[in-house]
Write a protein that holds these residues in place. Structure first.
Motif, PDB file in Angstrom:
ATOM      1  N   HIS A  72     -16.444   4.285  -5.744  1.00 14.05           N
ATOM      2  CA  HIS A  72     -15.064   4.420  -6.204  1.00 14.05           C
ATOM      3  C   HIS A  72     -14.848   3.379  -7.297  1.00 14.05           C
ATOM      4  N   ALA A 131      -4.289  -0.296 -10.112  1.00  7.49           N
ATOM      5  CA  ALA A 131      -3.625   0.119  -8.870  1.00  7.49           C
ATOM      6  C   ALA A 131      -4.142   1.442  -8.308  1.00  7.49           C
ATOM      7  N   SER A 132      -5.380   1.805  -8.618  1.00 12.12           N
ATOM      8  CA  SER A 132      -5.946   3.026  -8.041  1.00 12.12           C
ATOM      9  C   SER A 132      -7.470   2.952  -8.096  1.00 12.12           C
ATOM     10  N   ALA A 133      -8.105   3.901  -7.456  1.00 10.74           N
ATOM     11  CA  ALA A 133      -9.561   4.015  -7.512  1.00 10.74           C
ATOM     12  C   ALA A 133      -9.922   5.490  -7.517  1.00 10.74           C
ATOM     13  N   ILE A 134     -10.911   5.845  -8.300  1.00 10.14           N
ATOM     14  CA  ILE A 134     -11.342   7.227  -8.443  1.00 10.14           C
ATOM     15  C   ILE A 134     -12.764   7.347  -7.915  1.00 10.14           C
TER      16      ILE A 134
END
Length: 119
Positions: free
Chosen positions: A63, A68-71
């Protein structure tokens, strides 16, 4: 450094030592979720090498961190990240630290699997 916090479930005797390298310039989270009764999650900084014990059927999810996110950027079968050596030699290597790569490791340990380099 041995994997002490979250050991592989004890009923799995066919362990392999794996190596993953974060070749990006972003922080990544490496996670294995397909093995029952085992929680494995590690933060991997840019350029960092992550070595861990696993079972061959595990899949390492990568990831990649954004603001403020993870893909989920990749899923790699652990057998593709395997370092070719015995488990007893692997435990000795993990306990001795990174110096073992340059000094006393067999030639198969000096090269990192190409699957470990994900960009």
């Amino acid at each position: 450094m041995p994997q002490v916090i979250d050991p592989v479930p004890p009923n799995d005797s066919d362990l392999i030592v794996c190596c993953y390298i974060n070749s990006t310039n972003k922080i990544q989270v490496a996670r294995i979720t397909n093995i029952p009764n085992w929680y494995f999650e590690r933060v991997v900084f840019p350029g960092q090498r992550l070595m861990f014990e696993s079972v061959p059927e595990a899949h390492l999810e990568i990831h990649t961190g954004m603001m403020a996110s993870a893909i989920l950027s990749d899923t790699i079968p652990c057998y593709r990240l395997r370092l070719h050596q015995s488990v007893s030699a692997s435990k000795q290597f993990l306990q001795s630290g990174d110096e073992a790569i340059e000094t006393s490791a067999p030639s198969s340990m000096r090269g990192v699997p190409e699957a470990a380099k994900v960009s």
